[in-house]
Design a protein around this motif. Structure first.
Motif, short mmCIF file in Angstrom:
data_model
loop_
_atom_site.label_atom_id
_atom_site.label_comp_id
_atom_site.label_asym_id
_atom_site.label_seq_id
_atom_site.Cartn_x
_atom_site.Cartn_y
_atom_site.Cartn_z
N THR A 304 -15.43 4.36 6.95
CA THR A 304 -15.03 5.38 6.01
C THR A 304 -16.13 6.37 6.31
OG1 THR A 304 -16.51 4.72 4.07
CG2 THR A 304 -14.24 3.82 4.12
N LYS A 330 -3.49 6.05 8.09
CA LYS A 330 -4.43 5.28 7.15
C LYS A 330 -4.91 5.74 5.93
CE LYS A 330 -6.92 3.97 11.66
NZ LYS A 330 -6.58 2.41 11.34
N ASN A 331 -4.75 7.16 5.70
CA ASN A 331 -5.02 7.67 4.49
C ASN A 331 -3.99 7.90 3.63
OD1 ASN A 331 -8.44 8.01 4.38
ND2 ASN A 331 -7.57 8.50 6.66
N ARG A 332 -2.91 7.55 3.94
CA ARG A 332 -1.51 7.78 3.01
C ARG A 332 -1.38 9.10 2.79
NH1 ARG A 332 -0.07 2.47 1.85
NH2 ARG A 332 -1.68 1.15 1.72
N GLN A 343 -14.07 14.08 -0.31
CA GLN A 343 -12.88 12.89 -0.19
C GLN A 343 -13.30 11.91 0.83
OE1 GLN A 343 -9.09 14.35 0.06
NE2 GLN A 343 -8.14 12.50 1.00
N ILE A 345 -12.55 9.36 3.37
CA ILE A 345 -11.49 9.26 4.77
C ILE A 345 -11.59 7.74 5.07
CG2 ILE A 345 -10.53 10.14 6.87
CD1 ILE A 345 -10.01 11.83 4.20
N TYR A 346 -10.53 7.08 5.57
CA TYR A 346 -10.43 5.64 5.77
C TYR A 346 -10.31 5.98 7.27
CZ TYR A 346 -10.76 3.79 1.35
OH TYR A 346 -11.10 3.28 0.00
N LYS A 350 -6.43 0.72 6.21
CA LYS A 350 -5.37 1.56 5.69
C LYS A 350 -6.17 1.68 4.05
CE LYS A 350 -0.82 2.85 5.59
NZ LYS A 350 0.39 2.83 6.34
N LYS A 351 -6.01 3.05 3.46
CA LYS A 351 -6.60 3.27 2.24
C LYS A 351 -5.86 2.41 1.33
CE LYS A 351 -6.57 6.95 -1.36
NZ LYS A 351 -6.29 8.29 -1.48
N ARG A 353 -4.01 1.09 -2.05
CA ARG A 353 -2.83 1.64 -2.95
C ARG A 353 -3.68 1.94 -4.32
NH1 ARG A 353 2.14 2.54 -1.13
NH2 ARG A 353 2.74 1.31 0.70
N SER A 354 -3.42 2.96 -5.01
CA SER A 354 -4.33 3.17 -6.17
C SER A 354 -3.53 2.43 -7.17
CB SER A 354 -4.39 4.58 -6.59
OG SER A 354 -3.09 5.30 -6.37
#
Length: 354
Positions: A304, A330-332, A343, A345-346, A350-351, A353-354
């Motif tokens: 990251t 990757k960061n949607r 912020q 950053i991945y 992949k980031k 999901r929240s």
């Protein structure tokens, strides 16, 4: 001493160590070169310019800085013909200048001070006396805050910005490194410093121009144009290619503004391929741009990264040698969406999901 520093840093060039900088430190690292360049042109202390930029933008976080590239809160005024934006400051929906690049904002700030009668007295002060300049700006009415001068001085002394009053545009990266030694481990910064060192080796050409009748100023301009052209050609010949920590991909830092066609000719790589490798929308390249000579990877060499002040997804993709489309995926994030300062950053997975 400078040579010893460079030799000592070469061994860590291959690393991109994770380093979380505070917002204001990021701002200084990114914009100190602009402030020093303006100091050389207009004799305004670099420390003052940087402190004003830090204060006006909140370390690059302000809406004016992020959306309008306006780092000094300069309003439209009657003589502005460029782009504008509305922003609530002293009154609702005031008109502010918008720039294409922060560098334009820095130069406009210098011109603003140098051409307004209220600030004439400032240019009689010692360019290294940041305290006199800070109080002079307040006295001339630059800001309404009664503590404005003291706030500027506090920032200058807290971050040792006075170091930039004693450097030049050719030495500014060494000054940044002196303040932030951990940048030794930032491969892109070190490549930038290496290219500056390479640039130092390009001696100004000796030009012989036959005398012709006419104004001295025109003759001087003609000589300057020839010198600039020859120096630029020499700098492009002197490009320093490095291996990126992400799989050793070949890249370099642009030593001057140029066109993709010039890089294509130098390295024997088609313009189309260079545009594709670097995901460029324009063939115009700017000094300090990161340019790859081969295709970037789908993932980074670290997990990251925290986005810096004013960094775009393209900037991050170039910094870590990752394809921009992959970075967005990757960061949607939607194509064209830009990260906020700080912020996460991945770069590999992949980031979540929240």
């Amino acid at each position: 001493m400078r040579k010893l520093l460079v030799i000592g840093f070469v061994g860590v060039l291959g690393l991109l160590k994770a380093q979380t900088w505070k917002t204001e430190d990021q701002y200084i690292q990114k914009f100190a070169p602009y402030a020093v360049e303006e100091m050389e042109k207009y004799k305004i202390p670099a420390s003052i310019t940087l402190a004003q930029g830090l204060l006006e933008t909140g370390g690059g976080q302000s809406r004016l800085a992020q959306q309008g590239k306006n780092h000094f809160g300069i309003k439209c005024k009657e003589d502005w013909t460029g782009k504008t934006m509305s922003h609530t400051d002293d009154a609702p929906n005031e008109c502010f200048r918008v720039y294409d690049d922060p560098k334009q904002s820095y130069e406009d700030h210098s011109i603003f001070l140098a051409t307004r009668k209220y600030y004439v007295g400032l240019f009689k002060l010692d360019a290294k006396d940041y305290k006199a300049w800070a109080h002079g700006l307040k006295k001339a009415g630059y800001a309404t805050n009664p503590r404005y001068a003291h706030i500027l001085i506090d920032k200058i002394e807290r971050y040792k910005l006075y170091e930039f009053d004693n450097t030049s545009k050719d030495e500014v990266y060494y000054a940044i490194l002196k303040l932030y030694p951990a940048l030794n481990n930032d491969a892109v910064f070190m490549a930038q410093l290496g290219q500056e060192k390479q640039n130092d080796r390009v001696a100004p050409p000796t030009i012989k121009v036959d005398y012709t009748q006419g104004s001295y100023a025109k003759q001087q301009n003609k000589v300057s144009e020839i010198v600039d052209s020859k120096t630029r050609t020499a700098l492009l010949k002197n490009i320093l290619v490095k291996n990126h920590p992400n799989d050793g991909l070949k890249f370099f830092i642009m030593p001057v503004d140029a066109d993709v066609s010039e890089i294509s000719k130098k390295f024997g790589i088609s313009e189309k391929r260079l545009m594709k490798y670097n995901e460029l929308e324009s063939s115009k390249l700017a000094k300090n741009d990161i340019i790859f000579l081969e295709g970037k990877n789908s993932s980074g060499n670290k997990a990251t990264y925290k986005a810096g002040t004013g960094e775009t997804m393209h900037d991050i993709a170039q910094k870590f040698a990752i394809k921009e489309k992959k970075l967005y995926s990757k960061n949607r994030m939607n194509q064209g969406e830009q990260p906020k300062s700080g912020q996460l950053i991945y770069l590999q997975n992949k980031k979540p999901r929240s």
